[in-house]
Enzyme design. Structure first.
Site, PDB file in Angstrom:
ATOM      1  N   LYS A  67      60.638  30.681  82.814  1.00 24.50           N
ATOM      2  CA  LYS A  67      61.674  31.299  81.991  1.00 24.50           C
ATOM      3  C   LYS A  67      61.433  32.798  81.991  1.00 24.50           C
ATOM      4  O   LYS A  67      60.318  33.257  81.739  1.00 24.50           O
ATOM      5  CB  LYS A  67      61.660  30.769  80.564  1.00 24.50           C
ATOM      6  CG  LYS A  67      62.738  31.433  79.690  1.00 24.50           C
ATOM      7  CD  LYS A  67      62.876  30.793  78.330  1.00 24.50           C
ATOM      8  CE  LYS A  67      61.787  31.252  77.375  1.00 24.50           C
ATOM      9  NZ  LYS A  67      62.068  30.809  75.986  1.00 24.50           N
ATOM     10  N   ARG A 110      64.537  23.900  71.862  1.00 21.01           N
ATOM     11  CA  ARG A 110      63.194  23.424  72.187  1.00 21.01           C
ATOM     12  C   ARG A 110      62.190  23.860  71.128  1.00 21.01           C
ATOM     13  O   ARG A 110      61.232  23.156  70.828  1.00 21.01           O
ATOM     14  CB  ARG A 110      62.770  23.826  73.589  1.00 21.01           C
ATOM     15  CG  ARG A 110      62.604  25.320  73.893  1.00 21.01           C
ATOM     16  CD  ARG A 110      61.242  25.856  73.488  1.00 21.01           C
ATOM     17  NE  ARG A 110      60.825  26.998  74.272  1.00 21.01           N
ATOM     18  CZ  ARG A 110      60.081  27.977  73.802  1.00 21.01           C
ATOM     19  NH1 ARG A 110      59.714  28.005  72.521  1.00 21.01           N
ATOM     20  NH2 ARG A 110      59.718  28.975  74.597  1.00 21.01           N
ATOM     21  N   GLN A 138      67.147  31.268  64.274  1.00 21.00           N
ATOM     22  CA  GLN A 138      66.575  29.966  64.624  1.00 21.00           C
ATOM     23  C   GLN A 138      66.354  29.048  63.418  1.00 21.00           C
ATOM     24  O   GLN A 138      66.092  27.862  63.586  1.00 21.00           O
ATOM     25  CB  GLN A 138      65.244  30.167  65.356  1.00 21.00           C
ATOM     26  CG  GLN A 138      65.422  30.762  66.744  1.00 21.00           C
ATOM     27  CD  GLN A 138      64.219  30.540  67.641  1.00 21.00           C
ATOM     28  OE1 GLN A 138      63.515  29.549  67.518  1.00 21.00           O
ATOM     29  NE2 GLN A 138      63.989  31.456  68.547  1.00 21.00           N
ATOM     30  N   SER A 199      59.408  36.932  62.231  1.00 20.68           N
ATOM     31  CA  SER A 199      58.772  37.833  63.202  1.00 20.68           C
ATOM     32  C   SER A 199      57.756  38.729  62.501  1.00 20.68           C
ATOM     33  O   SER A 199      57.554  39.877  62.879  1.00 20.68           O
ATOM     34  CB  SER A 199      59.827  38.678  63.916  1.00 20.68           C
ATOM     35  OG  SER A 199      60.628  39.382  62.978  1.00 20.68           O
ATOM     36  N   ASP A 222      54.248  34.496  68.362  1.00 19.21           N
ATOM     37  CA  ASP A 222      54.192  34.281  69.816  1.00 19.21           C
ATOM     38  C   ASP A 222      53.780  35.533  70.563  1.00 19.21           C
ATOM     39  O   ASP A 222      53.994  35.647  71.766  1.00 19.21           O
ATOM     40  CB  ASP A 222      55.552  33.782  70.321  1.00 19.21           C
ATOM     41  CG  ASP A 222      56.682  34.766  70.031  1.00 19.21           C
ATOM     42  OD1 ASP A 222      56.410  35.825  69.404  1.00 19.21           O
ATOM     43  OD2 ASP A 222      57.825  34.479  70.407  1.00 19.21           O
TER      44      ASP A 222
END
Length: 320
Positions: A67, A110, A138, A199, A222
């Site tokens: 990706k 996902r 999200q 975030s 992440d």
């Protein structure tokens, strides 16, 4: 190669198909049948963007690819969501490019499926209250996926910008669940399952705020430096993740590792619980799933959507 446009994904990929694809790839990872490649993630020095690549190979499903994409925080001025990506699949037998798939909606699906897998396998028995930390794009996907896999009686939520909480309220109403905006101490005390999807770069949910049997799906960290949870909370929990190497380097557990509060050996791949080789919760008061987001998740849902697109005649064939 085949091309599946972003505009087709919503009509093809279901939450159920995403959940099954993610649960299967987590099981393959824990069985050493699938592995991720090292992540490339860079600040490009333009539009405050982070850009990178995630890839891997699933030897069980023969899925190979990557990706490409990242996070553009100023995309609102372009009428676009902040996360932008495209998934490329390659033929594992020949190396030829097989498909290009719009990755924006698939990334949200996902990510939500990953937290739902953790809730299925790690939520405390009789969990009734879902706590949501974060009300960004999200968050709605996360709530829907959680409600599909587990029956909750109520949703409570907090966001650093309270004006955004209407997204959580609207999604809960869509699911026929009551919603209440609360502060973090109350959320930590009342929620049986907590999903954090922000975030943030400093801890929001503190150790003292979480009381009673609780499962936390930490889905926002992440990148090196990001952080949602108090390291002391991590240190007293039973710990699970999608991939250990990524968790300790760019995931939520990076901070407790750096502080010497936990050892890498304390972290278990969620796929081991799926496979039945780890007992999972097994009496622990607090469990945490660190969902860092791995390339194999993207490949799994992309492969499934290509299959569905071919079946429905929605995959465009392009010579390259």
């Amino acid at each position: 190669m085949l091309v599946v446009a972003e505009k087709e994904i919503g009509g093809l990929m279901t939450p159920e198909a995403a959940f099954d694809a993610i649960e299967q790839v987590f099981a393959a990872m824990a069985s050493d049948k699938a592995y991720n490649f090292p992540v490339v993630r860079e600040a490009i020095g333009h539009e405050d963007a982070l850009y990178g690549f995630k890839g891997g190979f699933d030897g069980a499903a023969l899925t190979l690819g990557l990706k490409a994409g990242g996070y553009w925080p100023n995309n609102q001025k372009h009428g676009l969501i902040n996360h932008q990506s495209t998934i490329f699949l390659f033929d594992a037998d020949t190396g030829r490019v097989a498909a290009a798939v719009g990755g924006n909606l698939l990334t949200a699906l996902r990510t939500a499926a990953a937290s739902a897998v953790s809730i299925k396998h790690l939520a405390p028995k009789g969990a009734k209250v879902l706590g949501m930390i974060g009300a960004g794009h999200q968050s709605a996907f996360q709530m829907r996926a959680a409600a599909r896999i587990h029956r909750f009686d109520k949703v409570i939520g907090w966001n650093p910008h309270p004006e955004m909480l209407s997204r959580l309220a609207d999604t809960a109403a869509e699911l026929d669940l009551p919603f209440e905006a609360v502060d973090l101490p109350r959320l930590g005390a009342e929620a049986d399952v907590i999903i954090s999807i922000t975030s943030a770069f400093s801890p929001m949910l503190l150790d003292a705020q979480v009381t009673g049997p609780t499962h936390i799906a930490a889905m926002g960290t992440d990148t090196k430096g990001k952080q949602e949870l108090d390291p002391a909370l991590v240190a007293r929990a039973r710990l699970f993740t999608d991939e250990i190497a990524q968790s300790v380097s760019i995931g939520e557990f990076q901070h407790a590792i750096a502080a010497g509060l936990i050892a890498e050996e304390a972290i278990t791949q969620i796929g081991a619980v799926v496979n039945g080789t780890h007992p999972g919760r097994d009496g622990a008061e607090v469990t945490i799933f660190d969902g860092t987001g791995v390339g194999l998740q993207d490949l799994a849902v992309a492969a499934k959507v290509v299959e569905l697109a071919e079946r429905k005649g929605l995959a465009q064939k392009v010579e390259i």
